[in-house]
Design a protein around this motif. Structure first.
Motif, mmCIF file in Angstrom:
data_model
loop_
_atom_site.group_PDB
_atom_site.id
_atom_site.type_symbol
_atom_site.label_atom_id
_atom_site.label_comp_id
_atom_site.label_asym_id
_atom_site.label_seq_id
_atom_site.Cartn_x
_atom_site.Cartn_y
_atom_site.Cartn_z
ATOM 1 N N LEU A 14 41.988 33.773 34.236
ATOM 2 C CA LEU A 14 41.830 33.153 35.550
ATOM 3 C C LEU A 14 42.701 33.830 36.611
ATOM 4 O O LEU A 14 42.295 33.957 37.773
ATOM 5 C CB LEU A 14 42.133 31.658 35.463
ATOM 6 C CG LEU A 14 41.243 30.861 34.484
ATOM 7 C CD1 LEU A 14 41.696 29.408 34.416
ATOM 8 C CD2 LEU A 14 39.774 30.976 34.823
ATOM 9 N N LYS A 15 43.858 34.300 36.207
ATOM 10 C CA LYS A 15 44.767 34.990 37.134
ATOM 11 C C LYS A 15 44.149 36.296 37.639
ATOM 12 O O LYS A 15 44.265 36.629 38.815
ATOM 13 C CB LYS A 15 46.097 35.269 36.424
ATOM 14 C CG LYS A 15 47.122 35.973 37.283
ATOM 15 C CD LYS A 15 48.401 36.220 36.495
ATOM 16 C CE LYS A 15 49.367 37.035 37.317
ATOM 17 N NZ LYS A 15 50.511 37.504 36.530
ATOM 18 N N VAL A 16 43.488 37.034 36.748
ATOM 19 C CA VAL A 16 42.851 38.286 37.179
ATOM 20 C C VAL A 16 41.766 38.001 38.218
ATOM 21 O O VAL A 16 41.643 38.717 39.207
ATOM 22 C CB VAL A 16 42.297 39.095 35.982
ATOM 23 C CG1 VAL A 16 41.485 40.306 36.452
ATOM 24 C CG2 VAL A 16 43.445 39.560 35.087
ATOM 25 N N TYR A 17 40.968 36.946 38.024
ATOM 26 C CA TYR A 17 39.963 36.590 39.031
ATOM 27 C C TYR A 17 40.612 36.370 40.393
ATOM 28 O O TYR A 17 40.079 36.789 41.419
ATOM 29 C CB TYR A 17 39.227 35.303 38.660
ATOM 30 C CG TYR A 17 38.418 35.297 37.388
ATOM 31 C CD1 TYR A 17 37.853 36.447 36.855
ATOM 32 C CD2 TYR A 17 38.210 34.095 36.707
ATOM 33 C CE1 TYR A 17 37.103 36.413 35.698
ATOM 34 C CE2 TYR A 17 37.452 34.043 35.554
ATOM 35 C CZ TYR A 17 36.905 35.202 35.047
ATOM 36 O OH TYR A 17 36.161 35.151 33.900
ATOM 37 N N ALA A 18 41.737 35.670 40.396
ATOM 38 C CA ALA A 18 42.413 35.349 41.654
ATOM 39 C C ALA A 18 42.983 36.601 42.321
ATOM 40 O O ALA A 18 42.915 36.747 43.543
ATOM 41 C CB ALA A 18 43.529 34.329 41.412
ATOM 42 N N GLU A 19 43.534 37.504 41.524
ATOM 43 C CA GLU A 19 44.190 38.694 42.073
ATOM 44 C C GLU A 19 43.227 39.849 42.323
ATOM 45 O O GLU A 19 43.495 40.715 43.168
ATOM 46 C CB GLU A 19 45.318 39.135 41.142
ATOM 47 C CG GLU A 19 46.447 38.121 41.077
ATOM 48 C CD GLU A 19 47.546 38.507 40.104
ATOM 49 O OE1 GLU A 19 47.434 39.549 39.424
ATOM 50 O OE2 GLU A 19 48.529 37.746 40.023
ATOM 51 N N HIS A 20 42.141 39.910 41.571
ATOM 52 C CA HIS A 20 41.156 41.005 41.667
ATOM 53 C C HIS A 20 39.757 40.393 41.588
ATOM 54 O O HIS A 20 39.121 40.425 40.535
ATOM 55 C CB HIS A 20 41.346 42.014 40.527
ATOM 56 C CG HIS A 20 42.709 42.586 40.442
ATOM 57 N ND1 HIS A 20 43.101 43.684 41.171
ATOM 58 C CD2 HIS A 20 43.799 42.204 39.721
ATOM 59 C CE1 HIS A 20 44.367 43.960 40.892
ATOM 60 N NE2 HIS A 20 44.812 43.081 40.033
ATOM 61 N N PRO A 21 39.263 39.818 42.693
ATOM 62 C CA PRO A 21 38.023 39.031 42.651
ATOM 63 C C PRO A 21 36.793 39.757 42.090
ATOM 64 O O PRO A 21 35.883 39.110 41.596
ATOM 65 C CB PRO A 21 37.796 38.642 44.115
ATOM 66 C CG PRO A 21 39.144 38.717 44.739
ATOM 67 C CD PRO A 21 39.890 39.796 44.007
ATOM 68 N N GLN A 22 36.764 41.074 42.130
ATOM 69 C CA GLN A 22 35.615 41.822 41.612
ATOM 70 C C GLN A 22 35.748 42.172 40.134
ATOM 71 O O GLN A 22 34.818 42.725 39.533
ATOM 72 C CB GLN A 22 35.433 43.121 42.411
ATOM 73 C CG GLN A 22 35.165 42.893 43.881
ATOM 74 C CD GLN A 22 33.800 42.262 44.106
ATOM 75 O OE1 GLN A 22 32.833 42.608 43.444
ATOM 76 N NE2 GLN A 22 33.731 41.321 45.034
ATOM 77 N N LEU A 23 36.912 41.881 39.557
ATOM 78 C CA LEU A 23 37.194 42.307 38.186
ATOM 79 C C LEU A 23 37.481 41.107 37.295
ATOM 80 O O LEU A 23 37.564 39.983 37.749
ATOM 81 C CB LEU A 23 38.391 43.263 38.181
ATOM 82 C CG LEU A 23 38.280 44.494 39.084
ATOM 83 C CD1 LEU A 23 39.569 45.297 39.044
ATOM 84 C CD2 LEU A 23 37.085 45.348 38.714
ATOM 85 N N GLY A 24 37.634 41.381 35.999
ATOM 86 C CA GLY A 24 38.039 40.322 35.095
ATOM 87 C C GLY A 24 37.332 40.364 33.756
ATOM 88 O O GLY A 24 36.669 41.329 33.399
#
Length: 181
Positions: free
Chosen positions: A53-63
């Motif tokens: 969930l943190k990656v979505y927040a920090e890198h909206p196009q990635l995860g």
């Protein structure tokens, strides 16, 4: 929906997806070349899912994206940030019940195409243990090319660690030239 292929739908995980991740990470064969053991619930709840969930927040196009076929949840595919903003890393983890169906290659090819056509990156890479021959085959079929063997230190190494890790990659120019066909 993040991405769709002929047979797969990739979408974001939510805070309510603990059971899906637990089911996936509870198969010792799925985890064989990753940690060598099942992932405990406390780790999925306190580390794995919060990091996704943190990656979505920090890198909206990635995860890390939940993968489903017509029958339901089959695993996940990831397209992750690296230390270089022009490079992403790809990977996957699939339930053993869908191994051998071509999903790993199908999803990885789709992520590579998405990286170059939609995200504008210049390089896509993936790594695995040198002894993980099935994942290495997926990397080759997906258009990634072998680059190197490297060695990392692990306090509790898995069997096969002594043979190293392998890095596969493709750059935009090579992909556009048709290496992805």
């Amino acid at each position: 929906m993040y991405l769709e292929t002929e047979r797969l739908r990739l979408g974001r995980f939510t805070g309510g997806d603990v059971e899906l991740l637990l089911e996936l990470d509870s198969d010792p064969e799925v985890m064989r070349f990753l940690t060598g053991q099942v992932t405990p619930r406390v780790e999925v709840e306190g580390v794995v899912l919060p990091e996704i969930l943190k990656v979505y927040a920090e890198h909206p196009q990635l995860g890390t994206f939940k993968a489903e076929d017509a029958e339901g949840f089959v695993g996940w595919f990831g397209i992750q940030p690296t230390g270089d903003p022009r490079t992403v890393g790809v990977g996957y983890r699939l339930k053993r019940t869908v191994w051998g169906k071509g999903y790993a290659t199908e999803g990885t090819r789709a992520l590579i195409a998405h990286a170059f056509t939609e995200l504008g990156v210049e390089r896509v890479e993936a790594d695995t243990m040198a002894v993980n021959h099935r994942s290495r085959a997926v990397m080759r079929r997906s258009g990634l090319r072998f680059e190197k063997v490297y060695h990392e230190h692990f306090d509790d190494p898995l069997p096969g660690t002594e043979f190293g890790e392998v890095l596969y990659a493709v750059d935009r120019a090579t992909w556009e030239a048709g290496a992805h066909e």
